[in-house]
Write a protein that holds these residues in place. Sequence first.
Motif, PDB file in Angstrom:
ATOM      1  N   MET A   1       0.840  -1.204   0.000  1.00  0.00           N
ATOM      2  CA  MET A   1       0.000   0.000   0.000  1.00  0.00           C
ATOM      3  C   MET A   1       0.874   1.253   0.000  1.00  0.00           C
ATOM      4  SD  MET A   1      -3.173   0.734   2.570  1.00  0.00           S
ATOM      5  CE  MET A   1      -2.108   0.828   3.980  1.00  0.00           C
ATOM      6  N   LYS A   2       0.538   2.197  -0.872  1.00  0.00           N
ATOM      7  CA  LYS A   2       1.360   3.402  -0.939  1.00  0.00           C
ATOM      8  C   LYS A   2       0.731   4.582  -0.195  1.00  0.00           C
ATOM      9  CE  LYS A   2       3.783   6.484  -3.983  1.00  0.00           C
ATOM     10  NZ  LYS A   2       3.987   6.990  -5.314  1.00  0.00           N
ATOM     11  N   HIS A   3      -0.583   4.731  -0.345  1.00  0.00           N
ATOM     12  CA  HIS A   3      -1.270   5.883   0.250  1.00  0.00           C
ATOM     13  C   HIS A   3      -2.313   5.409   1.278  1.00  0.00           C
ATOM     14  CE1 HIS A   3       0.387   8.144  -3.099  1.00  0.00           C
ATOM     15  NE2 HIS A   3      -0.274   7.398  -3.967  1.00  0.00           N
ATOM     16  N   LEU A   4      -2.721   6.308   2.166  1.00  0.00           N
ATOM     17  CA  LEU A   4      -3.901   6.050   2.999  1.00  0.00           C
ATOM     18  C   LEU A   4      -4.844   7.237   2.837  1.00  0.00           C
ATOM     19  CD1 LEU A   4      -5.526   4.364   4.993  1.00  0.00           C
ATOM     20  CD2 LEU A   4      -4.302   5.493   6.858  1.00  0.00           C
ATOM     21  N   LEU A   5      -5.850   7.053   1.974  1.00  0.00           N
ATOM     22  CA  LEU A   5      -6.750   8.154   1.634  1.00  0.00           C
ATOM     23  C   LEU A   5      -8.130   7.956   2.249  1.00  0.00           C
ATOM     24  CD1 LEU A   5      -5.780   8.271  -2.134  1.00  0.00           C
ATOM     25  CD2 LEU A   5      -4.814   9.615  -0.259  1.00  0.00           C
ATOM     26  N   SER A   6      -8.534   6.692   2.322  1.00  0.00           N
ATOM     27  CA  SER A   6      -9.882   6.372   2.783  1.00  0.00           C
ATOM     28  C   SER A   6      -9.835   5.007   3.458  1.00  0.00           C
ATOM     29  CB  SER A   6     -10.806   6.306   1.562  1.00  0.00           C
ATOM     30  OG  SER A   6     -11.936   5.522   1.837  1.00  0.00           O
ATOM     31  N   ILE A   7     -10.795   4.745   4.335  1.00  0.00           N
ATOM     32  CA  ILE A   7     -10.898   3.404   4.928  1.00  0.00           C
ATOM     33  C   ILE A   7     -11.141   2.380   3.817  1.00  0.00           C
ATOM     34  CG2 ILE A   7     -12.340   1.953   6.433  1.00  0.00           C
ATOM     35  CD1 ILE A   7     -10.386   3.819   7.961  1.00  0.00           C
ATOM     36  N   ASN A   8     -11.772   2.827   2.716  1.00  0.00           N
ATOM     37  CA  ASN A   8     -12.008   1.904   1.600  1.00  0.00           C
ATOM     38  C   ASN A   8     -10.721   1.393   0.960  1.00  0.00           C
ATOM     39  OD1 ASN A   8     -14.825   1.844   1.689  1.00  0.00           O
ATOM     40  ND2 ASN A   8     -14.940   3.832   0.645  1.00  0.00           N
ATOM     41  N   ASP A   9      -9.578   2.038   1.254  1.00  0.00           N
ATOM     42  CA  ASP A   9      -8.299   1.544   0.737  1.00  0.00           C
ATOM     43  C   ASP A   9      -7.824   0.303   1.493  1.00  0.00           C
ATOM     44  OD1 ASP A   9      -8.203   3.726  -0.905  1.00  0.00           O
ATOM     45  OD2 ASP A   9      -6.787   4.873   0.340  1.00  0.00           O
ATOM     46  N   LEU A  10      -8.465   0.016   2.618  1.00  0.00           N
ATOM     47  CA  LEU A  10      -7.975  -1.063   3.487  1.00  0.00           C
ATOM     48  C   LEU A  10      -8.869  -2.290   3.403  1.00  0.00           C
ATOM     49  CD1 LEU A  10      -7.384   1.038   6.756  1.00  0.00           C
ATOM     50  CD2 LEU A  10      -5.658   0.375   5.072  1.00  0.00           C
ATOM     51  N   SER A  11      -8.234  -3.467   3.453  1.00  0.00           N
ATOM     52  CA  SER A  11      -9.005  -4.690   3.674  1.00  0.00           C
ATOM     53  C   SER A  11      -9.096  -4.879   5.184  1.00  0.00           C
ATOM     54  CB  SER A  11      -8.278  -5.884   3.049  1.00  0.00           C
ATOM     55  OG  SER A  11      -7.041  -6.056   3.730  1.00  0.00           O
ATOM     56  N   LYS A  12      -9.918  -5.818   5.600  1.00  0.00           N
ATOM     57  CA  LYS A  12     -10.026  -6.065   7.045  1.00  0.00           C
ATOM     58  C   LYS A  12      -8.667  -6.485   7.608  1.00  0.00           C
ATOM     59  CE  LYS A  12     -12.500  -8.680  10.520  1.00  0.00           C
ATOM     60  NZ  LYS A  12     -13.595  -9.580  10.877  1.00  0.00           N
TER      61      LYS A  12
ATOM     62  N   GLY B   1     -10.534 -11.251  20.813  1.00  0.00           N
ATOM     63  CA  GLY B   1     -10.421 -11.396  19.360  1.00  0.00           C
ATOM     64  C   GLY B   1      -9.650 -10.229  18.768  1.00  0.00           C
ATOM     65  N   SER B   2      -9.254 -10.345  17.490  1.00  0.00           N
ATOM     66  CA  SER B   2      -8.502  -9.242  16.890  1.00  0.00           C
ATOM     67  C   SER B   2      -9.430  -8.195  16.286  1.00  0.00           C
ATOM     68  CB  SER B   2      -7.549  -9.786  15.834  1.00  0.00           C
ATOM     69  OG  SER B   2      -8.299 -10.461  14.852  1.00  0.00           O
ATOM     70  N   ASP B   3     -10.743  -8.562  16.127  1.00  0.00           N
ATOM     71  CA  ASP B   3     -11.644  -7.558  15.550  1.00  0.00           C
ATOM     72  C   ASP B   3     -12.631  -7.049  16.614  1.00  0.00           C
ATOM     73  OD1 ASP B   3     -13.555  -9.494  15.824  1.00  0.00           O
ATOM     74  OD2 ASP B   3     -13.897  -9.796  13.685  1.00  0.00           O
ATOM     75  N   LEU B   4     -13.714  -6.422  16.174  1.00  0.00           N
ATOM     76  CA  LEU B   4     -14.641  -5.800  17.139  1.00  0.00           C
ATOM     77  C   LEU B   4     -15.999  -6.500  17.139  1.00  0.00           C
ATOM     78  CD1 LEU B   4     -13.913  -2.009  16.396  1.00  0.00           C
ATOM     79  CD2 LEU B   4     -12.814  -3.493  18.080  1.00  0.00           C
ATOM     80  N   SER B   5     -16.016  -7.766  16.730  1.00  0.00           N
ATOM     81  CA  SER B   5     -17.317  -8.408  16.607  1.00  0.00           C
ATOM     82  C   SER B   5     -17.952  -8.559  17.985  1.00  0.00           C
ATOM     83  CB  SER B   5     -17.218  -9.740  15.867  1.00  0.00           C
ATOM     84  OG  SER B   5     -16.192 -10.493  16.416  1.00  0.00           O
TER      85      SER B   5
ATOM     86  N   LEU C   1     -17.397   3.118   8.305  1.00  0.00           N
ATOM     87  CA  LEU C   1     -16.779   2.153   7.382  1.00  0.00           C
ATOM     88  C   LEU C   1     -15.865   1.181   8.127  1.00  0.00           C
ATOM     89  CD1 LEU C   1     -15.829   4.570   4.441  1.00  0.00           C
ATOM     90  CD2 LEU C   1     -17.677   2.878   4.472  1.00  0.00           C
ATOM     91  N   LEU C   2     -15.014   1.716   8.999  1.00  0.00           N
ATOM     92  CA  LEU C   2     -14.020   0.860   9.656  1.00  0.00           C
ATOM     93  C   LEU C   2     -14.648  -0.040  10.725  1.00  0.00           C
ATOM     94  CD1 LEU C   2     -11.040   0.044  10.014  1.00  0.00           C
ATOM     95  CD2 LEU C   2     -10.864   1.824  11.760  1.00  0.00           C
ATOM     96  N   LEU C   3     -15.455   0.537  11.601  1.00  0.00           N
ATOM     97  CA  LEU C   3     -15.999  -0.267  12.704  1.00  0.00           C
ATOM     98  C   LEU C   3     -16.891  -1.381  12.161  1.00  0.00           C
ATOM     99  CD1 LEU C   3     -16.801   2.523  15.358  1.00  0.00           C
ATOM    100  CD2 LEU C   3     -14.685   1.227  15.045  1.00  0.00           C
ATOM    101  N   SER C   4     -17.671  -1.076  11.111  1.00  0.00           N
ATOM    102  CA  SER C   4     -18.518  -2.138  10.561  1.00  0.00           C
ATOM    103  C   SER C   4     -17.648  -3.199   9.875  1.00  0.00           C
ATOM    104  CB  SER C   4     -19.576  -1.574   9.616  1.00  0.00           C
ATOM    105  OG  SER C   4     -18.955  -0.972   8.507  1.00  0.00           O
ATOM    106  N   MET C   5     -16.575  -2.772   9.198  1.00  0.00           N
ATOM    107  CA  MET C   5     -15.672  -3.759   8.582  1.00  0.00           C
ATOM    108  C   MET C   5     -15.079  -4.678   9.647  1.00  0.00           C
ATOM    109  SD  MET C   5     -12.575  -3.062   5.937  1.00  0.00           S
ATOM    110  CE  MET C   5     -11.557  -2.041   6.942  1.00  0.00           C
TER     111      MET C   5
ATOM    112  N   PRO D   1     -23.318   1.292   6.085  1.00  0.00           N
ATOM    113  CA  PRO D   1     -23.462   0.020   6.806  1.00  0.00           C
ATOM    114  C   PRO D   1     -23.690   0.226   8.306  1.00  0.00           C
ATOM    115  CG  PRO D   1     -21.162   0.435   6.281  1.00  0.00           C
ATOM    116  CD  PRO D   1     -21.942   1.568   5.681  1.00  0.00           C
ATOM    117  N   CYS D   2     -24.852   0.807   8.663  1.00  0.00           N
ATOM    118  CA  CYS D   2     -25.134   1.093  10.080  1.00  0.00           C
ATOM    119  C   CYS D   2     -26.634   1.277  10.264  1.00  0.00           C
ATOM    120  CB  CYS D   2     -24.407   2.365  10.511  1.00  0.00           C
ATOM    121  SG  CYS D   2     -24.887   3.806   9.569  1.00  0.00           S
ATOM    122  N   GLU D   3     -27.039   1.323  11.545  1.00  0.00           N
ATOM    123  CA  GLU D   3     -28.431   1.669  11.868  1.00  0.00           C
ATOM    124  C   GLU D   3     -28.518   3.173  12.087  1.00  0.00           C
ATOM    125  OE1 GLU D   3     -29.572  -0.415  15.499  1.00  0.00           O
ATOM    126  OE2 GLU D   3     -28.187  -2.006  14.899  1.00  0.00           O
ATOM    127  N   ILE D   4     -29.752   3.681  12.099  1.00  0.00           N
ATOM    128  CA  ILE D   4     -29.950   5.113  12.343  1.00  0.00           C
ATOM    129  C   ILE D   4     -31.026   5.277  13.410  1.00  0.00           C
ATOM    130  CG2 ILE D   4     -30.817   7.262  11.295  1.00  0.00           C
ATOM    131  CD1 ILE D   4     -29.510   5.961   8.663  1.00  0.00           C
TER     132      ILE D   4
END
Length: 315
Positions: free
Chosen positions: A1-12, A153-157, A178-182, A204-207
Amino acid sequence: MKHLLSINDLSKSDAISILDTAQELARVSDGPMKKLPTLRGRTIVNLFAEDSTRTRISFEAAAKRLSADVINFSAKGSSISKGESLKDTAQTLQAMGADAVIIRHGASGAAQRLADSQWMSGSVINAGDGTHEHPSQALLDAFTIRKHLSKGGSDLSGLRVAIVGDVLHSRVARSNVLLLSMLGAQVVLVAPPTLLPVGVESWPCEISYDLDDVISTVDAVMMLRIQLERMNELFFPNAREYSRYFGLNSDRIRTLKQSAIVMHPGPMNRGLEITADAADGARSVIVEQVANGVSIRMAILYLLLAGSQEIGAAL
Ligand code: NCD
């Protein structure tokens, strides 16, 4: 990975590897030798065309702890305030041999524009672009939540997080949803309808429009600043009314789960979205978020700039 522009640039797995690297690097910050030689000889530019306290000094501290040379460059006092274009600024940074540019800018998409251009060859890290994204903030928030609440765990489930307030103007909220739901958390946005962006139904959330309905169901409550500087019209009747329905105060703190934490990215409007006793109380991890920000930003710089070098070799 070269840049960090958006959470969408990252996989889980990218996101988890940033959190794990930050956890390793936090040990360095806690120890007597704060500095690692990893980025010696690299030049990192902090290009801040919008005000910032935490994010700017946190990136600066992170870069210095990795032994990089840091150039701070803010709009006030630079030619950006004379109307110099992003292109001319970028070409200047290239001429100075910047290996990475950390950019905060009032225009959504500014970081992407810089990364897509041929103006400079280094890495671009988005430190907040308009109302769009602020990925390093979301990563430090996820790190803080995992540290306090994860059951190993390593994630936030299994965790549920409320993000409350001025979602409309918040790049922090967007990146966090984006990140917390991922990472497996359930996210619920709580705000008056006027402070929710168009199209939020597809996030990807409730309101919810009712904080009292939600507050006892969450593991973390993240309060957002009312961004008065981005408001050119009235979004709620008055401050008292807003605090009454959407503010965090000691009565609401009492309805939280025993283990729940209170977060805010700062800067806070004390007395508007959060009272002083809620901000400074036992549930609050707001100051710790700032400390965690340094570890997360060290991890980001390390992973973008030190390439495949083993972290173990650096520690
Ligand atoms: C946030 C920002 O600038 O987006 N602050 C921060 O980076 N710590 C949130 C805000 O300004 O309210």
